[in-house]
Write a protein that holds these residues in place. Sequence first.
Motif, PDB file in Angstrom:
ATOM      1  N   SER A 157       0.743  -1.153   0.074  1.00  0.00           N
ATOM      2  CA  SER A 157      -0.195   0.212  -0.056  1.00  0.00           C
ATOM      3  C   SER A 157       0.905   1.202  -0.032  1.00  0.00           C
ATOM      4  O   SER A 157       1.964   1.088   0.649  1.00  0.00           O
ATOM      5  N   LEU A 158       0.505   2.357  -0.637  1.00  0.00           N
ATOM      6  CA  LEU A 158       1.114   3.635  -0.532  1.00  0.00           C
ATOM      7  C   LEU A 158       0.096   4.622  -0.488  1.00  0.00           C
ATOM      8  O   LEU A 158      -1.184   4.729  -0.871  1.00  0.00           O
ATOM      9  N   THR A 159       0.378   5.355   0.763  1.00  0.00           N
ATOM     10  CA  THR A 159      -0.533   6.322   1.387  1.00  0.00           C
ATOM     11  C   THR A 159       0.264   7.718   1.347  1.00  0.00           C
ATOM     12  O   THR A 159       1.181   7.848   1.886  1.00  0.00           O
ATOM     13  N   PRO A 160      -0.389   8.666   0.534  1.00  0.00           N
ATOM     14  CA  PRO A 160       0.244   9.979   0.448  1.00  0.00           C
ATOM     15  C   PRO A 160       0.282  10.689   1.852  1.00  0.00           C
ATOM     16  O   PRO A 160      -0.500  10.444   2.696  1.00  0.00           O
ATOM     17  N   LYS A 161       1.366  11.212   2.323  1.00  0.00           N
ATOM     18  CA  LYS A 161       1.945  11.891   3.617  1.00  0.00           C
ATOM     19  C   LYS A 161       1.102  13.119   3.755  1.00  0.00           C
ATOM     20  O   LYS A 161       0.560  13.674   4.785  1.00  0.00           O
ATOM     21  N   GLN A 162       0.875  13.773   2.487  1.00  0.00           N
ATOM     22  CA  GLN A 162      -0.120  14.951   2.587  1.00  0.00           C
ATOM     23  C   GLN A 162      -1.446  14.540   1.901  1.00  0.00           C
ATOM     24  O   GLN A 162      -1.467  13.792   0.728  1.00  0.00           O
ATOM     25  N   PRO A 163      -2.418  15.467   2.294  1.00  0.00           N
ATOM     26  CA  PRO A 163      -3.682  15.006   1.546  1.00  0.00           C
ATOM     27  C   PRO A 163      -3.690  15.091   0.148  1.00  0.00           C
ATOM     28  O   PRO A 163      -3.213  16.263  -0.380  1.00  0.00           O
ATOM     29  N   ASN A 164      -4.368  14.267  -0.361  1.00  0.00           N
ATOM     30  CA  ASN A 164      -4.290  14.388  -1.993  1.00  0.00           C
ATOM     31  C   ASN A 164      -5.795  14.231  -2.555  1.00  0.00           C
ATOM     32  O   ASN A 164      -6.574  13.358  -2.112  1.00  0.00           O
TER      33      ASN A 164
END
Length: 234
Positions: free
Chosen positions: A161-168
């Motif tokens: 899984s890849l989750t953006p550290k900043q809201p996208n």
Amino acid sequence: MIDLKFMIHMKQIIILLVLMTQSVAAQNSGNKVSEAEQKHVDRNTNPQAILAELRADLSGLQAEFTQYELLENNQKSDINTGQVYMQSPAQFRWQYQQPVEQLIVADGENVWIYDEDLEQVTVKIQDNQLNPIYVIINDEMSQQHYELKHESHNDGTDWVSLTPKQPNDEVKTVWLAVADNLVKQIKVENQFEQTMVFEFNDIKRNPEFTEGLFQFVPPEGVDVIRAMNQNPTE
């Protein structure tokens, strides 16, 4: 109608770029995991090692795809099929064949969306720096902008899984199904809890592409729409 159609295409392009950047990485990607280091890494629990193996000696891909939206009851909606071609570092040709023929071409400078039925081409500047997904081609930047996590290993398939550290706005979480050092499936969930799935078959690593495959010239007589007041690079 045109604006809605363009928005749908833009969402599809963003998802495609995830596959391209994960599977077709630049040769000079930073902080690569060496072969010696990988021997001392538990690959089944280390997402960086999994992606490093995925990128190794890979410059291009060709595959058949099935695309659909996954509903809450696990039903498939809006099923599309076709062919995809990708070449490092930033070119792809995404060709929808069923149920409606449509073509998306990224030539490294512009993204072209050709709808033959509407006799319309939409073009957008392919600006890597403005899209955070592109940083995944670089290990250092991907770790800076994304939380990577190994979710599971089952029957030879690793889920990362890849989750953006900043809201996208477009992407909440991306899941990659990796087997035999290839991406076999991608799931992309947006902020509205909608999930788009891409399944890939008959995958060919580093095929020989025909000249001009990643170039697009608008057919004579079609309308060319430039997205968001952008002027494409010509």
